[in-house]
Motif scaffolding. Structure first.
Motif, PDB file in Angstrom:
ATOM      1  N   UNK A 131       0.818  -1.223   0.000  1.00 36.57           N
ATOM      2  CA  UNK A 131       0.000   0.000   0.000  1.00 36.57           C
ATOM      3  C   UNK A 131       0.847   1.267   0.000  1.00 36.57           C
ATOM      4  N   UNK A 132       2.168   1.109  -0.105  1.00 37.45           N
ATOM      5  CA  UNK A 132       3.050   2.264  -0.200  1.00 37.45           C
ATOM      6  C   UNK A 132       3.446   2.879   1.123  1.00 37.45           C
ATOM      7  N   UNK A 133       3.089   2.267   2.231  1.00 39.07           N
ATOM      8  CA  UNK A 133       3.429   2.821   3.553  1.00 39.07           C
ATOM      9  C   UNK A 133       4.759   2.235   4.026  1.00 39.07           C
ATOM     10  N   UNK A 134       5.829   2.589   3.330  1.00 41.70           N
ATOM     11  CA  UNK A 134       7.130   1.979   3.581  1.00 41.70           C
ATOM     12  C   UNK A 134       7.748   2.465   4.897  1.00 41.70           C
ATOM     13  N   UNK A 135       7.439   3.678   5.335  1.00 41.03           N
ATOM     14  CA  UNK A 135       8.028   4.184   6.572  1.00 41.03           C
ATOM     15  C   UNK A 135       7.538   3.390   7.777  1.00 41.03           C
ATOM     16  N   UNK A 136       6.240   3.140   7.819  1.00 39.38           N
ATOM     17  CA  UNK A 136       5.723   2.341   8.934  1.00 39.38           C
ATOM     18  C   UNK A 136       6.230   0.909   8.855  1.00 39.38           C
ATOM     19  N   UNK A 137       6.399   0.418   7.656  1.00 33.93           N
ATOM     20  CA  UNK A 137       6.949  -0.926   7.498  1.00 33.93           C
ATOM     21  C   UNK A 137       8.363  -0.987   8.058  1.00 33.93           C
ATOM     22  N   UNK A 138       9.177   0.018   7.753  1.00 31.87           N
ATOM     23  CA  UNK A 138      10.552   0.040   8.269  1.00 31.87           C
ATOM     24  C   UNK A 138      10.573   0.160   9.792  1.00 31.87           C
ATOM     25  N   UNK A 139       9.691   0.992  10.338  1.00 29.38           N
ATOM     26  CA  UNK A 139       9.650   1.157  11.798  1.00 29.38           C
ATOM     27  C   UNK A 139       9.286  -0.165  12.479  1.00 29.38           C
ATOM     28  N   UNK A 140       8.298  -0.876  11.936  1.00 29.00           N
ATOM     29  CA  UNK A 140       7.922  -2.171  12.508  1.00 29.00           C
ATOM     30  C   UNK A 140       9.044  -3.180  12.379  1.00 29.00           C
ATOM     31  N   UNK A 141       9.758  -3.127  11.252  1.00 26.58           N
ATOM     32  CA  UNK A 141      10.844  -4.078  11.026  1.00 26.58           C
ATOM     33  C   UNK A 141      11.998  -3.840  11.992  1.00 26.58           C
ATOM     34  N   UNK A 142      12.240  -2.579  12.366  1.00 20.69           N
ATOM     35  CA  UNK A 142      13.314  -2.304  13.331  1.00 20.69           C
ATOM     36  C   UNK A 142      13.040  -3.006  14.654  1.00 20.69           C
ATOM     37  N   UNK A 143      11.770  -3.017  15.088  1.00 16.60           N
ATOM     38  CA  UNK A 143      11.413  -3.713  16.332  1.00 16.60           C
ATOM     39  C   UNK A 143      11.635  -5.214  16.180  1.00 16.60           C
ATOM     40  N   UNK A 144      11.211  -5.776  15.036  1.00 16.41           N
ATOM     41  CA  UNK A 144      11.401  -7.206  14.803  1.00 16.41           C
ATOM     42  C   UNK A 144      12.886  -7.551  14.739  1.00 16.41           C
ATOM     43  N   UNK A 145      13.691  -6.724  14.064  1.00 17.93           N
ATOM     44  CA  UNK A 145      15.127  -6.981  13.963  1.00 17.93           C
ATOM     45  C   UNK A 145      15.782  -7.019  15.338  1.00 17.93           C
ATOM     46  N   UNK A 146      15.345  -6.095  16.221  1.00 24.87           N
ATOM     47  CA  UNK A 146      15.938  -6.047  17.551  1.00 24.87           C
ATOM     48  C   UNK A 146      15.721  -7.332  18.318  1.00 24.87           C
ATOM     49  N   UNK A 147      14.537  -7.914  18.142  1.00 24.78           N
ATOM     50  CA  UNK A 147      14.255  -9.162  18.844  1.00 24.78           C
ATOM     51  C   UNK A 147      14.922 -10.348  18.156  1.00 24.78           C
ATOM     52  N   UNK A 148      14.777 -10.438  16.842  1.00 22.51           N
ATOM     53  CA  UNK A 148      15.297 -11.581  16.096  1.00 22.51           C
ATOM     54  C   UNK A 148      16.798 -11.733  16.272  1.00 22.51           C
ATOM     55  N   UNK A 149      17.486 -10.614  16.345  1.00 24.38           N
ATOM     56  CA  UNK A 149      18.943 -10.677  16.463  1.00 24.38           C
ATOM     57  C   UNK A 149      19.389 -11.295  17.785  1.00 24.38           C
ATOM     58  N   UNK A 150      18.493 -11.305  18.791  1.00 22.24           N
ATOM     59  CA  UNK A 150      18.851 -11.893  20.083  1.00 22.24           C
ATOM     60  C   UNK A 150      18.521 -13.378  20.148  1.00 22.24           C
ATOM     61  N   UNK A 151      17.898 -13.922  19.101  1.00 21.39           N
ATOM     62  CA  UNK A 151      17.542 -15.345  19.088  1.00 21.39           C
ATOM     63  C   UNK A 151      18.444 -16.096  18.110  1.00 21.39           C
ATOM     64  N   UNK A 152      18.390 -17.409  18.224  1.00 17.05           N
ATOM     65  CA  UNK A 152      19.125 -18.254  17.281  1.00 17.05           C
ATOM     66  C   UNK A 152      18.170 -18.949  16.317  1.00 17.05           C
ATOM     67  N   UNK A 153      16.959 -18.443  16.240  1.00 11.65           N
ATOM     68  CA  UNK A 153      15.935 -19.116  15.445  1.00 11.65           C
ATOM     69  C   UNK A 153      16.103 -18.824  13.959  1.00 11.65           C
ATOM     70  N   UNK A 154      16.386 -19.832  13.143  1.00 12.69           N
ATOM     71  CA  UNK A 154      16.486 -19.590  11.694  1.00 12.69           C
ATOM     72  C   UNK A 154      15.146 -19.168  11.094  1.00 12.69           C
ATOM     73  N   UNK A 155      14.032 -19.662  11.650  1.00 13.64           N
ATOM     74  CA  UNK A 155      12.720 -19.286  11.130  1.00 13.64           C
ATOM     75  C   UNK A 155      12.470 -17.796  11.332  1.00 13.64           C
ATOM     76  N   UNK A 156      12.764 -17.284  12.532  1.00 14.84           N
ATOM     77  CA  UNK A 156      12.534 -15.873  12.798  1.00 14.84           C
ATOM     78  C   UNK A 156      13.478 -14.997  11.971  1.00 14.84           C
ATOM     79  N   UNK A 157      14.720 -15.409  11.858  1.00 16.05           N
ATOM     80  CA  UNK A 157      15.672 -14.621  11.065  1.00 16.05           C
ATOM     81  C   UNK A 157      15.281 -14.638   9.589  1.00 16.05           C
ATOM     82  N   UNK A 158      14.714 -15.753   9.129  1.00 19.03           N
ATOM     83  CA  UNK A 158      14.247 -15.829   7.740  1.00 19.03           C
ATOM     84  C   UNK A 158      13.099 -14.853   7.501  1.00 19.03           C
ATOM     85  N   UNK A 159      12.188 -14.746   8.467  1.00 19.35           N
ATOM     86  CA  UNK A 159      11.067 -13.818   8.322  1.00 19.35           C
ATOM     87  C   UNK A 159      11.564 -12.373   8.254  1.00 19.35           C
TER      88      UNK A 159
END
Length: 919
Positions: free
Chosen positions: A737-765
């Motif tokens: 829908x073209x809302x890339x800024x909100x997408x990036x903001x949400x992804x920053x939160x996900x990246x912060x969590x995923x980087x602390x795990x060893x889960x290949x599934x989460x890192x793949x997402x």
């Protein structure tokens, strides 16, 4: 006293299989190949209602009815007269000898005993010129000559346009000589309604009925439809609202009570005495029974009751009442003096050492000693009893001890203890009733604190999470000076209330309060709880590396813990660390422990953890099956908040299947319950389910809007955990829908969590999300990296979703050959998973990539939705509505609704026609 509330006539519930069997019988008769079916069941199980329903379904049939009565059971051919009166003017169509025999039977009640009479009845029914439905109710009360003719006809209906339906009681013998139902006639046994059907029936009768009152009535009714109708109909306005205690037996002026007391009155006095012993102690074994009554006499006295079908012999050489309601009537109908004598006799036969609680119960019921002494003995035995100790339940014993207690403070303590035991037994309505009785006595401070703790637990599982959090916090502070370990557990439960509500601020405040209470010598379970709070709080603050240490220590302590609730917290820690496999193992262990320790009310909560782990792993079919079981157990134990969570998970699994109608129904129910109870977690999952549905259908703007709602901490739809879990879906919808800024903001939160795990599934997402936001060249590299990570994980479904997105990107970059490779893999997984909408998306992408792909559905399915076609296919194979519901994780009512629409769309009138069309 206020008069009972009038109730409407009830609809049939829980009889899908029986109605299906009736429809098949009618269809066969309509086609010229009739037959017989006996509906056999205890009084009140719905025999007459089903016969009436069959008459209503018999379009184009001549319908004949009769009912056996005790008053006419000795009048020869009275039953036949009642059945054939509408055909009395048709005797001329019969051969002369048959007409004469039938006329003599109907007019004079005589017959020559040959074949002329039964043959005349069969020929008369067959000569109607259209199909015939003959309904004979209460055949056990029919006069023996009529019954003999009826069953002669029943054996000879093959090839005739006649359907014969017979209603029979569960007694093994009829009003005359010989069995009521011969062994060579087909019988359909009517058992009690299941819990869901019983709830629907009570809801139809009295929609405004308080939930606790409904649950109490259903416990008394034991699934008997007539008992539910009569119990609801006997309620006063005060009982309807819960202000007065509900009845514990069927009303004495009702049909059930009269029928049961009549059967008991027909038995010899010695038999009634032994039956009273069985009614007074459900766990009574035959050896004790023989000691209670002179050896040999007890079994001899029971023979008339066994012949009359009042009792049955069980495995292990025990006897029990065939109908559970008969036990209540047999006990309540006896005089107080007879009941006390029975209890006194039983108390003298039970030893103190091994059957302490049962003996104390019988002594108290017999008032066999000083009242205060009896109350103390009973309360002490109940406090020491385990959940598997049998009769009586500890909460009942404590309640009885309280009734015998004169001092207010001691009585209050026993009532509070009874409420706590009732709560742990999965009877919240009983717990609330016991707590309400504390208002009439002086309550010491310590007892008041215990009562508030029970109220807090009740609110946590079936009330508003806000009230639960406040009550549990207050209870924890009050407990702290006296019982620190218990206070910490209560504090954690207050944190759980905040977690369920999605109230991060209060959760963090509770974590800070708990941190100040830590001691190095705490036991393992308490240390685990502290570490859990610390790790979860750090995660909620976004301090994921700080959270890792406490969460890992939780897992180190988990093997030392046996409490299922504490194991749930360890499982949550595993999920936060990205270790779904370990979380599933912990959840499995917690479920097994809860069942082994007879804690059925805890199982729904533990299943929530198991389902969350399975969702991460893409095991949607297993998650749906566990959610169905969790929903059933939550409803049975009155845990409405857990029921809301399971409804939400079911909506999510249905969204994956692509069943829009069912998903919306389930999600709406979960969201409504979340709003009423302040369940941010359940509400957020419900919105996530609808967003997944929108995403699969290509409604990206709707999906993005729904997922933005999960970020709002409004107490109903917002939750941090769900927001992070749903980030891959939000990023996809927002990018489209073209809302890339909100997408990036949400992804920053996900990246912060995923980087602390060893889960290949989460890192793949996370990598997939980066690919969606990247330019063409980088996107392909990111998608390829995501697929490499997926291969090290275990979630095939999300792998297919990545393949679909990667294939679409390759196609748009004019690389159709490379695109098709990934799209074929996605399509195979979606079809294997039953994900219809996603499979359709994959086929559309393959066609756009230049490959001709046919839909696997036959032409008949083009008129149906995906869900309707699946139901039609299973029904055509012979499944009942209940079996379809179990396979597709729907309610029987939803299946019935779908089936009506299927019949309309396909232009068929019966299951037989549907089977022909589907074949």
């Amino acid at each position: 006293m206020a008069s009972p509330t009038a109730v409407p006539s009830p609809a049939l519930h829980g009889r899908d299989a029986e109605l299906t069997a009736l429809l098949r019988l009618l269809d066969a008769a309509r086609g010229g190949s009739g037959g017989t079916m006996v509906l056999r069941g205890a009084r009140g199980t719905g025999r007459s209602a089903l016969l009436g329903a069959a008459a209503g379904l018999a379009d184009g049939f001549a319908v004949l009815t009769t009912r056996g009565t005790v008053a006419e059971s000795r009048l020869p051919y009275a039953g036949l007269h009642g059945l054939l009166r509408p055909f009395a003017d048709r005797l001329a169509v019969l051969p002369a000898a048959q007409a004469a025999a039938l006329a003599a039977a109907l007019e004079l009640g005589t017959a020559d005993g040959g074949l002329a009479l039964p043959a005349a009845v069969l020929n008369l029914l067959a000569s109607a010129g259209r199909p015939v439905l003959a309904c004979v109710d209460d055949v056990h009360h029919l006069d023996p000559p009529s019954r003999e003719v009826i069953f002669f006809v029943a054996r000879r209906l093959a090839g005739e346009p006649i359907a014969l339906l017979i209603g029979a009681g569960d007694t093994p013998s009829g009003a005359g000589d010989g069995p009521a139902v011969p062994d060579d006639v087909p019988v359909l046994e009517l058992g009690p309604l299941d819990a869901a059907a019983a709830r629907r029936l009570a809801g139809d009768l009295a929609p405004e009925l308080a939930e606790d009152v409904r649950a109490s009535l259903l416990e008394v009714a034991r699934g008997n439809p007539l008992a539910i109708v009569e119990l609801v109909g006997s309620l006063t306005p005060e009982q309807m609202s819960g202000a007065a205690a509900p009845p514990e037996t069927p009303p004495r002026d009702g049909r059930l009570w009269r029928a049961h007391t009549a059967r008991l009155a027909a038995l010899p006095g010695a038999t009634a005495d032994v039956l009273l012993l069985l009614a007074a102690d459900p766990d009574l074994d035959t050896a004790t029974l023989l000691r209670a009554v002179r050896p040999g006499c007890a079994l001899t006295a029971l023979e008339p009751a066994e012949r009359a079908g009042v009792i049955v012999r069980l495995a292990g050489d025990r006897y029990d009442f065939r109908d559970p309601l008969m036990r209540a009537v047999a006990y309540s109908a006896a005089s107080p003096a007879r009941r006390r004598a029975a209890h006194r006799l039983l108390a003298g036969l039970l030893d103190c050492e091994h059957r302490r609680l049962r003996r104390a119960w019988h002594r108290a019921a017999a008032l066999d000693g000083p009242v205060e002494e009896l109350a103390g003995e009973l309360a002490g035995a109940a406090a020491a009893a385990g959940p598997r100790d049998g009769h009586p339940a500890p909460y009942l014993a404590l309640e009885r001890a309280a009734e015998l207690t004169a001092h207010d403070d001691v009585r209050a303590a026993r009532l509070a203890a009874a409420a706590d035991r009732a709560w742990h037994a999965g009877l919240p309505w009983r717990a609330r009733s016991l707590l309400a009785r504390l208002r009439s006595v002086t309550v010491p401070e310590e007892v008041r604190d215990q009562a508030e703790l029970v109220r807090g637990n009740l609110e946590l599982r079936s009330g508003r999470t806000t009230s639960a959090g406040e009550g549990l916090l207050a209870a924890a502070e009050a407990l702290l000076p006296r019982d620190r370990d218990r206070a910490v557990r209560v504090l954690i439960r207050a944190g759980e209330a905040s977690y369920l509500a999605g109230d991060d601020r209060r959760f963090l405040a509770i974590a800070r309060r708990a941190a100040a209470l830590r001691r190095p010598d705490d036991p393992a379970a308490v240390r685990l709880m502290f570490e859990y709070l610390a790790g979860t709080a750090a995660t909620f603050r976004g301090r994921h590396r700080e959270a890792t240490g406490p969460l890992l220590r939780v897992l180190e302590l988990a093997p030392l813990v046996r409490d299922p609730s504490v194991l749930v917290w360890a499982g949550v820690a595993s999920l936060l660390l990205g270790d779904d496999v370990r979380a599933l193992r912990l959840a499995t262990r917690a479920v097994e422990t809860a069942r082994a320790r007879a804690m059925p009310a805890t199982v729904p909560q533990v299943l929530e953890l198991m389902i969350q782990a399975e969702i991460w792993m893409g095991r949607y079919a297993s998650a749906a099956a566990n959610a169905v079981e969790g929903l059933r157990l939550a409803r049975e134990s009155g845990r409405l908040n857990s029921a809301g969570q399971h409804l939400a998970w079911l909506a999510l699994t249905t969204a994956v299947e692509g069943d829009e109608e069912t998903c919306r129904i389930r999600a709406a129910s979960a969201i409504a319950l979340a709003g009423a109870h302040g369940l941010g977690l359940a509400g957020a999952v419900g919105h996530w389910a609808l967003a997944q549905l929108d995403l699969a259908a290509g409604r990206h703007a709707d999906a993005a809007e729904r997922l933005r709602a999960t970020a709002r901490p409004d107490g109903a739809n917002g939750h941090l955990v769900v927001r992070v879990m749903a980030t891959p879906h939000f990023v996809e919808a927002a990018v489209r829908t073209g809302d890339r800024e909100r997408a990036r903001a949400a992804l920053r939160v996900l990246d912060g969590w995923v980087s602390s795990t060893r889960s290949p599934d989460r890192r793949a997402l996370a990598e997939r999300c980066h690919a969606l936001l990247a330019g063409p060249g980088e996107a392909e590299e990111r998608f390829a990296a995501a697929l490499d990570l997926h291969r090290g994980g275990c979630c095939e479904f999300e792998t297919a979703r990545t393949q679909l997105l990667f294939g679409g990107a390759l196609r748009r970059n004019r690389r159709p050959g490379a695109a098709r490779e990934h799209l074929h893999g996605a399509l195979e997984t979606f079809e294997r998973s039953g994900a219809r909408l996603w499979a359709a998306r994959a086929r559309a992408e393959l066609r756009a990539a230049g490959e001709s792909v046919r839909s696997p559905r036959p032409k008949v399915a083009e008129k149906l939705t995906a869900q309707q076609y699946e139901i039609a296919r299973i029904v055509a194979a012979g499944a009942t509505n209940r079996e379809v519901a179990a396979r597709l994780f729907l309610s029987p009512r939803t299946v019935e609704h779908h089936l009506r629409n299927i019949f309309t769309r396909l232009g068929v009138r019966s299951r037989v026609e549907l089977a022909r069309l589907m074949s």
